[in-house]
Write an enzyme that holds these catalytic residues in place. Sequence first.
Site, PDB file in Angstrom:
ATOM      1  N   TYR A 149       0.707  -1.216  -0.143  1.00  0.00           N
ATOM      2  CA  TYR A 149      -0.136  -0.094  -0.155  1.00  0.00           C
ATOM      3  C   TYR A 149       0.819   0.990  -0.013  1.00  0.00           C
ATOM      4  O   TYR A 149       2.171   1.132   0.000  1.00  0.00           O
ATOM      5  CB  TYR A 149      -0.943  -0.097   1.293  1.00  0.00           C
ATOM      6  CG  TYR A 149      -2.188   1.070   0.955  1.00  0.00           C
ATOM      7  CD1 TYR A 149      -2.261   1.790   2.405  1.00  0.00           C
ATOM      8  CD2 TYR A 149      -2.975   0.980   0.208  1.00  0.00           C
ATOM      9  CE1 TYR A 149      -3.213   2.965   2.255  1.00  0.00           C
ATOM     10  CE2 TYR A 149      -3.972   1.850   0.353  1.00  0.00           C
ATOM     11  CZ  TYR A 149      -4.245   2.874   1.032  1.00  0.00           C
ATOM     12  OH  TYR A 149      -5.154   3.623   1.168  1.00  0.00           O
ATOM     13  N   TRP A 185     -11.414  10.961  -2.000  1.00  0.00           N
ATOM     14  CA  TRP A 185      -9.968  11.179  -1.605  1.00  0.00           C
ATOM     15  C   TRP A 185      -8.998  11.785  -2.587  1.00  0.00           C
ATOM     16  O   TRP A 185      -8.027  12.328  -2.227  1.00  0.00           O
ATOM     17  CB  TRP A 185      -9.528   9.868  -1.150  1.00  0.00           C
ATOM     18  CG  TRP A 185     -10.265   9.447   0.106  1.00  0.00           C
ATOM     19  CD1 TRP A 185     -11.376   8.378   0.195  1.00  0.00           C
ATOM     20  CD2 TRP A 185     -10.380   9.654   1.533  1.00  0.00           C
ATOM     21  NE1 TRP A 185     -12.025   8.519   1.355  1.00  0.00           N
ATOM     22  CE2 TRP A 185     -11.247   9.046   2.065  1.00  0.00           C
ATOM     23  CE3 TRP A 185      -9.460  10.958   1.997  1.00  0.00           C
ATOM     24  CZ2 TRP A 185     -11.557   9.269   3.703  1.00  0.00           C
ATOM     25  CZ3 TRP A 185      -9.663  10.778   3.594  1.00  0.00           C
ATOM     26  CH2 TRP A 185     -10.725  10.279   4.446  1.00  0.00           C
ATOM     27  N   ARG A 190      -6.697   2.743   3.572  1.00  0.00           N
ATOM     28  CA  ARG A 190      -7.291   1.399   3.448  1.00  0.00           C
ATOM     29  C   ARG A 190      -6.588   0.115   3.826  1.00  0.00           C
ATOM     30  O   ARG A 190      -7.027  -0.890   4.125  1.00  0.00           O
ATOM     31  CB  ARG A 190      -7.693   1.223   1.843  1.00  0.00           C
ATOM     32  CG  ARG A 190      -8.979   2.121   1.557  1.00  0.00           C
ATOM     33  CD  ARG A 190      -9.563   1.675   0.227  1.00  0.00           C
ATOM     34  NE  ARG A 190     -10.800   2.405  -0.163  1.00  0.00           N
ATOM     35  CZ  ARG A 190     -12.116   2.076   0.351  1.00  0.00           C
ATOM     36  NH1 ARG A 190     -12.032   0.911   1.130  1.00  0.00           N
ATOM     37  NH2 ARG A 190     -13.042   2.549   0.065  1.00  0.00           N
TER      38      ARG A 190
END
Length: 199
Positions: free
Chosen positions: A8, A104, A14
């Site tokens: 990530y 976002w 997330r």
Amino acid sequence: MPHYKLTYFNLRGRAEIIRYLFAFSGIKYEDHRIEQADWPKIKPTIPFGKIPILEVDGATLHQSLAIARYLAKETGLAGQTPLEQALVDAIVDTTDDFVSMFPWGEKNQDVKQQIFNDLLTNTAPGLLRDLESFLGDKKWLVGKTVTWADFYWDVCSTTLLFLKPDLTDNYPKLLALKERVQALPAITAWIQQRPKTTL
Ligand SMILES: CCC(=O)N1CCc2c(cnn2-c2cccc(F)c2)C1
């Protein structure tokens, strides 16, 4: 024990729910954080082109909630019965529905700020009222022991509180749940050691 590699950005975002599950269960994993600048080069190599992904030995899992649910089931944090697991999933999905409303990636900062403010001011209260009522005087959101629904509430509300520091002022039960999650020794240790990022 499988070899786990989580990929990530250098954000909570997330992926943080997955990191909480690894931290609480004590399972070792590679917390691989990529630079935003490298994403255009990496994206075409990722199945479905989205992160986080979790590589489990040779297999690649995608979709953060699917990954988290897999780990929660493996570690006894998904709910003790099929009914509890459905309740856990419903709370996670309800929370995720709200956080997913935020644009976002919006490049226009004025548009982004206006939508963020509207969601935090006008939509958040209804969700928080319902979650506070659902929690009531229970220790955990579902069942008699902590589940990944509790973790997800803490993960998402930590970001929401960064955006709106008075978010939980009228929801003392939800604030107390955050404190209960963050007081779990393994979560306390993770929060202390994790990279400090705003989101
Ligand atoms: C450009 C991408 C970005 O800034 N972020 C990605 C999404 C995100 C961030 C922080 N929380 N969060 C998130 C967490 C859970 C569910 C969800 F929908 C969203 C930050």
